[in-house]
Design a protein around this motif. Structure first.
Motif, PDB file in Angstrom:
ATOM      1  N   TRP A  93       0.833  -1.197   0.000  1.00  0.00           N
ATOM      2  CA  TRP A  93       0.000   0.000   0.000  1.00  0.00           C
ATOM      3  C   TRP A  93       0.868   1.247   0.000  1.00  0.00           C
ATOM      4  CZ3 TRP A  93      -4.571  -0.372  -1.615  1.00  0.00           C
ATOM      5  CH2 TRP A  93      -5.304  -1.538  -1.407  1.00  0.00           C
ATOM      6  N   HIS A  94       1.965   1.118   0.753  1.00  0.00           N
ATOM      7  CA  HIS A  94       2.884   2.241   0.866  1.00  0.00           C
ATOM      8  C   HIS A  94       3.359   2.678  -0.509  1.00  0.00           C
ATOM      9  CE1 HIS A  94       5.527   4.887   3.001  1.00  0.00           C
ATOM     10  NE2 HIS A  94       6.597   4.397   2.382  1.00  0.00           N
ATOM     11  N   LYS A  95       3.752   1.642  -1.283  1.00  0.00           N
ATOM     12  CA  LYS A  95       4.235   1.897  -2.635  1.00  0.00           C
ATOM     13  C   LYS A  95       3.210   2.691  -3.422  1.00  0.00           C
ATOM     14  CE  LYS A  95       6.538  -2.288  -3.672  1.00  0.00           C
ATOM     15  NZ  LYS A  95       6.376  -3.472  -4.496  1.00  0.00           N
ATOM     16  N   GLN A  96       1.963   2.281  -3.287  1.00  0.00           N
ATOM     17  CA  GLN A  96       0.917   2.903  -4.068  1.00  0.00           C
ATOM     18  C   GLN A  96       0.717   4.351  -3.618  1.00  0.00           C
ATOM     19  OE1 GLN A  96      -2.925   1.222  -3.602  1.00  0.00           O
ATOM     20  NE2 GLN A  96      -3.339   1.257  -5.790  1.00  0.00           N
ATOM     21  N   ILE A  97       0.754   4.515  -2.302  1.00  0.00           N
ATOM     22  CA  ILE A  97       0.547   5.856  -1.758  1.00  0.00           C
ATOM     23  C   ILE A  97       1.622   6.807  -2.292  1.00  0.00           C
ATOM     24  CG2 ILE A  97       0.613   7.207   0.386  1.00  0.00           C
ATOM     25  CD1 ILE A  97      -0.664   4.598   1.670  1.00  0.00           C
ATOM     26  N   LYS A  98       2.845   6.280  -2.417  1.00  0.00           N
ATOM     27  CA  LYS A  98       3.926   7.130  -2.894  1.00  0.00           C
ATOM     28  C   LYS A  98       3.790   7.466  -4.384  1.00  0.00           C
ATOM     29  CE  LYS A  98       8.223   6.248  -1.452  1.00  0.00           C
ATOM     30  NZ  LYS A  98       9.326   5.334  -1.058  1.00  0.00           N
ATOM     31  N   GLY A  99       2.696   7.040  -4.967  1.00  0.00           N
ATOM     32  CA  GLY A  99       2.460   7.438  -6.348  1.00  0.00           C
ATOM     33  C   GLY A  99       2.816   6.372  -7.351  1.00  0.00           C
ATOM     34  N   LYS A 100       3.401   5.278  -6.851  1.00  0.00           N
ATOM     35  CA  LYS A 100       3.719   4.182  -7.776  1.00  0.00           C
ATOM     36  C   LYS A 100       2.469   3.363  -8.050  1.00  0.00           C
ATOM     37  CE  LYS A 100       8.537   3.036  -6.875  1.00  0.00           C
ATOM     38  NZ  LYS A 100       9.339   2.030  -6.179  1.00  0.00           N
ATOM     39  N   LYS A 101       2.441   2.791  -9.216  1.00  0.00           N
ATOM     40  CA  LYS A 101       1.333   1.895  -9.540  1.00  0.00           C
ATOM     41  C   LYS A 101       1.472   0.617  -8.732  1.00  0.00           C
ATOM     42  CE  LYS A 101       0.236  -0.229 -13.454  1.00  0.00           C
ATOM     43  NZ  LYS A 101       0.892  -0.553 -14.666  1.00  0.00           N
ATOM     44  N   LEU A 102       0.322   0.067  -8.286  1.00  0.00           N
ATOM     45  CA  LEU A 102       0.356  -1.232  -7.604  1.00  0.00           C
ATOM     46  C   LEU A 102       0.781  -2.278  -8.633  1.00  0.00           C
ATOM     47  CD1 LEU A 102      -0.338  -2.551  -4.875  1.00  0.00           C
ATOM     48  CD2 LEU A 102      -2.585  -3.031  -5.821  1.00  0.00           C
ATOM     49  N   GLU A 103       1.887  -2.939  -8.334  1.00  0.00           N
ATOM     50  CA  GLU A 103       2.419  -3.897  -9.298  1.00  0.00           C
ATOM     51  C   GLU A 103       1.528  -5.133  -9.372  1.00  0.00           C
ATOM     52  OE1 GLU A 103       5.226  -3.563 -11.131  1.00  0.00           O
ATOM     53  OE2 GLU A 103       5.518  -1.527 -10.373  1.00  0.00           O
ATOM     54  N   VAL A 104       1.446  -5.702 -10.575  1.00  0.00           N
ATOM     55  CA  VAL A 104       0.715  -6.958 -10.755  1.00  0.00           C
ATOM     56  C   VAL A 104       1.247  -7.998  -9.784  1.00  0.00           C
ATOM     57  CG1 VAL A 104       0.242  -8.845 -12.339  1.00  0.00           C
ATOM     58  CG2 VAL A 104       0.220  -6.482 -13.159  1.00  0.00           C
ATOM     59  N   ASP A 105       2.557  -8.021  -9.638  1.00  0.00           N
ATOM     60  CA  ASP A 105       3.208  -8.978  -8.747  1.00  0.00           C
ATOM     61  C   ASP A 105       2.653  -8.904  -7.336  1.00  0.00           C
ATOM     62  OD1 ASP A 105       4.675  -9.464 -10.874  1.00  0.00           O
ATOM     63  OD2 ASP A 105       6.620  -8.850 -10.059  1.00  0.00           O
ATOM     64  N   ASP A 106       2.352  -7.708  -6.891  1.00  0.00           N
ATOM     65  CA  ASP A 106       1.854  -7.555  -5.526  1.00  0.00           C
ATOM     66  C   ASP A 106       0.453  -8.125  -5.391  1.00  0.00           C
ATOM     67  OD1 ASP A 106       4.189  -6.278  -4.865  1.00  0.00           O
ATOM     68  OD2 ASP A 106       3.415  -4.327  -5.506  1.00  0.00           O
ATOM     69  N   VAL A 107      -0.344  -7.930  -6.441  1.00  0.00           N
ATOM     70  CA  VAL A 107      -1.735  -8.372  -6.370  1.00  0.00           C
ATOM     71  C   VAL A 107      -1.835  -9.887  -6.331  1.00  0.00           C
ATOM     72  CG1 VAL A 107      -3.969  -8.358  -7.523  1.00  0.00           C
ATOM     73  CG2 VAL A 107      -2.543  -6.303  -7.526  1.00  0.00           C
ATOM     74  N   ILE A 108      -1.030 -10.550  -7.151  1.00  0.00           N
ATOM     75  CA  ILE A 108      -1.185 -12.001  -7.230  1.00  0.00           C
ATOM     76  C   ILE A 108      -0.285 -12.739  -6.247  1.00  0.00           C
ATOM     77  CG2 ILE A 108      -1.926 -11.959  -9.631  1.00  0.00           C
ATOM     78  CD1 ILE A 108       0.838 -12.737 -10.428  1.00  0.00           C
ATOM     79  N   LYS A 109       0.421 -12.007  -5.445  1.00  0.00           N
ATOM     80  CA  LYS A 109       1.347 -12.659  -4.510  1.00  0.00           C
ATOM     81  C   LYS A 109       0.593 -13.583  -3.561  1.00  0.00           C
ATOM     82  CE  LYS A 109       4.780 -11.433  -1.041  1.00  0.00           C
ATOM     83  NZ  LYS A 109       5.879 -12.247  -1.554  1.00  0.00           N
ATOM     84  N   LYS A 110       1.158 -14.768  -3.340  1.00  0.00           N
ATOM     85  CA  LYS A 110       0.574 -15.733  -2.413  1.00  0.00           C
ATOM     86  C   LYS A 110       1.578 -15.992  -1.303  1.00  0.00           C
ATOM     87  CE  LYS A 110      -3.049 -16.860  -4.999  1.00  0.00           C
ATOM     88  NZ  LYS A 110      -4.446 -16.912  -4.579  1.00  0.00           N
ATOM     89  N   GLU A 111       1.074 -16.214  -0.082  1.00  0.00           N
ATOM     90  CA  GLU A 111       2.013 -16.490   0.992  1.00  0.00           C
ATOM     91  C   GLU A 111       2.691 -17.842   0.786  1.00  0.00           C
ATOM     92  OE1 GLU A 111       0.533 -16.973   4.959  1.00  0.00           O
ATOM     93  OE2 GLU A 111       2.457 -16.364   5.821  1.00  0.00           O
ATOM     94  N   MET A 112       1.861 -18.865   0.530  1.00  0.00           N
ATOM     95  CA  MET A 112       2.468 -20.179   0.295  1.00  0.00           C
ATOM     96  C   MET A 112       1.753 -20.856  -0.864  1.00  0.00           C
ATOM     97  SD  MET A 112       3.496 -23.295   2.851  1.00  0.00           S
ATOM     98  CE  MET A 112       1.943 -23.941   3.406  1.00  0.00           C
ATOM     99  N   ILE A 113       2.519 -21.376  -1.783  1.00  0.00           N
ATOM    100  CA  ILE A 113       1.932 -22.176  -2.850  1.00  0.00           C
ATOM    101  C   ILE A 113       2.439 -23.607  -2.703  1.00  0.00           C
ATOM    102  CG2 ILE A 113       1.842 -20.180  -4.393  1.00  0.00           C
ATOM    103  CD1 ILE A 113       4.122 -21.497  -5.990  1.00  0.00           C
ATOM    104  N   ALA A 114       1.717 -24.543  -3.286  1.00  0.00           N
ATOM    105  CA  ALA A 114       2.119 -25.944  -3.194  1.00  0.00           C
ATOM    106  C   ALA A 114       2.531 -26.455  -4.564  1.00  0.00           C
ATOM    107  CB  ALA A 114       0.968 -26.789  -2.647  1.00  0.00           C
TER     108      ALA A 114
END
Lengths: 373, 447
Positions: free
Chosen positions: B10-31
């Motif tokens: 969120w911080h990144k976004q607040i600073k004016g950067k676009k929310l990266e796709v990577d951030d949206v699809i990030k998963k804590e754990m995948i199998a």
């Protein structure tokens, strides 16, 4: 596709006695794994009717749970799909569905926004298989305004709970009487109709304007002479389950090989919601004869000529004869049950006796003592 | 576990950067579920299907257990690595609907080996298979990767194991199960200190110093896994147990042993497979399928209930949906859509989905795969045991094993420690009998 579907699932039936307290007729469990509405929905899906509206009203909780996803009947498509329109209060309307025609009238937007030329209307309380396209083709070939699917019952059958129909030699309907006190006609309406969408909109709007709410009385019977209304005779199995007796008989019909094979083995399939239940388990002491057993059951006792729905537990030394045990019932040890319908989620204690008569099936409703917090 | 919107995102976004796709699809754990193995010790059962797709317990397939564990543990992104005979596995998994793994982001993905611009190869080892799908994992950019196999029957909450991993600030956590000391020599065991940090692995030790056997289930912190896979990319047949874990140990990574104390059954041999099925029909089975809180999901195509005829006798069995039982079933596991004709006696056997047993046939201690047709008046499991001529270690324990889609004509007798696969005719059985220890494997389709 040439037609949209409407399934009228509003009805309550006090002739189902206590069984209707919990659920609408369309949600009545059938033959172990199904609900009554599965037959109409599967027929729609198998007839490639891909846009279907279900109109429930009375106690729709069970029904809504059952219809939680459209994927079971393969309605999970981008085009069309399954719509459930429970009655709502809007700026124009504060009424419940006052009848079948009113239910359609209150959801006329569904019909108006569709582009399919025909509508297939079915009720949720029939157990049958039918390719609605055949009815549609018949409808077109007869240049009919409305086609009513009919079934000729055997001669001794009680027709007093149906709409009875007399046709001319061309199968055009000449007489249509709803729930006659006495009648010598045994051709009855199955509650399945085919009609052009624009004509249906017109008739429904007219009925609404005249404060008339019932599809049979205020449309079929009213326009019997002005419109070309035809009967399409259903040759195969059909049963309506809206009385205790017919509900019991319909379920027991599935113990007959020909009927079981017709519904379970012959194409097309009847679909239903998939429950993730383990296979049925038979422990030492189980003795099951001429019965249907569903997944999730655990059996320790004797079961004869009966139907066990899902997740039924049958205790040690229990005897169940000629009975229907609905979902998730628990039958305690040494209990004897004959000619009964045991309501779902019942907890039946040990050492009990429940006996109904062959011509007067007993409905057993007990408290659920297992899930008390 | 789902998506993570960390403070920094969120911080990144607040600073004016676009929310990266990577951030949206990030998963804590995948199998990553290794499902490519043949499982050759299951004999003809895996002639045409991968081991994870073999039926188990009536209506299930072996892979249902790890997949159900995933969704029950909140892991909603699962890569299934397939290689050997994947058709049945692919159709079974589909888009993951039965396990609720049909997701917009994540869900189940089938990951077969694929052709690359250079160096295309099959999956040559467990770690090599994972390495070849580095891109898949990078896409989800998880914090942790859970490595699973597809050949065990168990219920396990991977979230508890993940918590253990986090609590210990581990780089790698190895799931282990205490085994009887006398059996420890058959496993790879982990030697740990009192805080469960692993100091050493021993593969099949003659004098075991630990009884914590590795279950082949690992949680890696993603950077650790990524680094190891890239460093070891030229290792032939790169394997977790043999190469990756030793590499991590040597590097000084923090490896911990998570101790699991529940039911865990390897069904890699016919005997173990048969036994695990038979355990399900005990009065109160150790592995209970009837528990509400940890359901096992599977693709069930059959809705109708089972029909038990007036002449049928069933005691001690589990029976799947849409079966028709006219004969006797004792001490057996019957799948869905099975037909058991009048006069049939089935004892101590496993019959998988859609098979059919002809009238008056006797089936004793047999494993019958899917879609098998056995004629009338046959007798399976006759005579004395004799060692199998083809694979004495596979077809043993007195079992008769019939592969999927096989046909056995009427009136045939079949001995113990035997195997049959394919459409057989009366001419395949001299004197109408297949003696104990013999094998018939035929190509060709059923008419």
């Amino acid at each position: 596709m040439r037609a949209v579907g409407i399934v009228l699932a509003g009805g309550n039936s006090n002739r189902l006695k206590e069984l209707s307290h919990k659920r609408a007729v369309a949600a009545m469990p059938i033959a172990g794994g199904y609900r009554s509405i599965d037959f109409a929905l599967s027929n729609m899906s198998n007839s490639h009717v891909q846009k279907v509206a279900v109109l429930p009203q009375y106690n729709a909780k069970s029904l809504n749970e059952h219809l939680n996803s459209s994927k079971w009947w393969d309605f999970g498509r981008k085009q069309g799909g399954l719509f459930v329109f429970t009655p709502t209060i809007t700026a124009e309307n504060g009424n419940w569905y006052r009848g079948t025609a009113d239910a359609i009238a209150q959801n006329l937007a569904f019909l108006k926004s569709s582009h399919e030329p025909y509508v297939i209307i079915a009720s949720g309380d029939g157990v049958y298989k039918l390719d609605y396209n055949k009815v549609l083709e018949y409808h077109i070939s007869k240049k009919a305004d409305i086609t009513v699917v009919t079934k000729t019952l055997h001669e001794e059958a009680d027709t007093s709970r149906f709409g009875v129909i007399r046709t001319d030699e061309d199968e055009r309907i000449m007489e249509f009487e709803e729930k006659p006190i006495v009648s010598d006609i045994n051709k009855v309406s199955t509650g399945v109709y085919v009609i052009r969408r624009r004509l249906l909109i017109e008739l429904i709007e007219q009925a609404a304007e005249d404060d008339q709410f019932d599809f049979v009385k205020d449309i079929l019977i009213r326009y019997k002479n002005q419109k070309r209304i035809y009967a399409y005779e259903l040759e195969s199995y059909w049963s309506n389950i809206s009385t205790v007796d017919s509900y019991y008989r319909t379920n027991m019909d599935f113990l007959k090989k020909d009927i079981r094979d017709y519904f379970f083995k012959e194409y097309p399939d009847v679909y239903s919601k998939v429950d993730d239940l383990p296979p049925a388990k038979y422990n030492v002491g189980s003795n099951v004869r001429n019965s249907l057993v569903s997944s999730g059951c655990i059996i320790n006792g004797t079961v004869e000529n009966s139907i066990l729905f899902k997740e039924v537990y049958v205790g040690n030394n229990v005897t169940i004869k000629n009975s229907i045990i609905l979902n998730d019932a628990y039958i305690g040890d040494n209990t004897y049950i004959e000619n009964c319908i045991v309501e779902s989620r019942d907890t039946i204690r040990a050492n009990m006796k429940y006996i109904g008569a062959e011509d007067n099936i007993r409905i057993v409703v007990e408290k659920n003592e297992r899930y008390v917090l | 576990m789902g998506l993570i919107f960390t403070h920094t995102n969120w911080h990144k976004q607040i600073k004016g950067k676009k929310l990266e796709v990577d951030d949206v699809i990030k998963k804590e754990m995948i199998a990553m579920l290794l499902a490519g193995g043949q499982g050759s010790r299951l004999g003809v059962l895996t002639a045409n299907v991968a081991k994870p797709a073999v039926s188990f317990g009536g209506k299930y397939r072996i892979i249902d257990f790890p997949l159900s564990n995933c969704i029950n543990s909140g892991v909603d992104t699962v890569g299934v690595l397939t290689q050997y005979q994947p058709l049945k596995l692919n159709t079974h998994i589909g888009i993951g609907i039965p396990w609720d793994l049909d997701r917009n982001i994540g869900g189940v993905s089938i990951l077969p080996p694929y052709e690359k611009s250079s160096n295309s190869e099959w999956y040559t080892g467990t770690a090599n298979a994972i390495y070849q799908n580095l891109e898949y994992m990078e896409y989800y950019n998880p914090e942790y990767v859970l490595i699973l196999g597809g050949d065990h029957i168990y219920k396990m909450d991977y979230e508890v194991m993940l918590q253990f991993h986090k609590d210990n600030k581990a780089d790698v956590t190895v799931a282990t199960i205490p085994v009887p000391w006398e059996d420890a020599g058959r496993f790879g065991v982990a030697i740990t200190d009192d805080k469960k940090r692993i100091s050493e692995f021993e593969e099949k030790p003659a004098n075991p110093r630990s009884n914590l056997a590795s279950m082949g289930i690992y949680i890696f912190s993603w950077p650790v896994l990524r680094d190891a896979l890239i460093k070891l990319k030229d290792q032939p047949s790169c394997d977790f147990g043999m190469h990756v874990l030793p590499y991590c140990m040597e590097k000084g990574d923090r490896l911990f042993a998570y101790e699991y104390n529940g039911y865990w059954k390897d069904v890699g041999t016919l005997a173990a497979y048969w036994e695990a099925n038979m355990e399900l029909i005990e009065l109160i089975p150790e592995f209970n399928l009837y528990e509400e809180f940890w359901k096992i999901y599977t693709k069930s195509d059959r809705i109708p209930p089972q029909f038990i005829s007036k002449d049928a006798i069933i005691d001690k069995a589990i029976i799947g949906d849409a079966c028709e039982i006219y004969g006797e079933v004792h001490n057996s596991v019957i799948g869905s859509g099975v037909y058991i004709g009048p006069g049939v006696v089935v004892r101590d056997s496993i019959i998988m989905n859609s098979s059919s047993i002809g009238d008056r046939t006797i089936v004793e201690k047999a494993v019958i795969a899917e879609n098998v047709v056995i004629g009338n008046d046959c007798h399976l499991g006759v005579g004395e045991e004799a060692p199998n001529v083809l694979k004495a270690d596979v077809y043993a324990f007195g079992l008769t094993t019939i592969g999927e889609n096989s046909v056995i004509p009427g009136g045939i007798k079949i001995g113990k420690n035997t195997a049959i696969s394919g459409v057989t005719e009366p001419g395949d059985y001299p004197n109408g009998i297949l003696e104990s220890g013999q094998v018939i494997i035929k190509a060709g389709d059923r008419q």
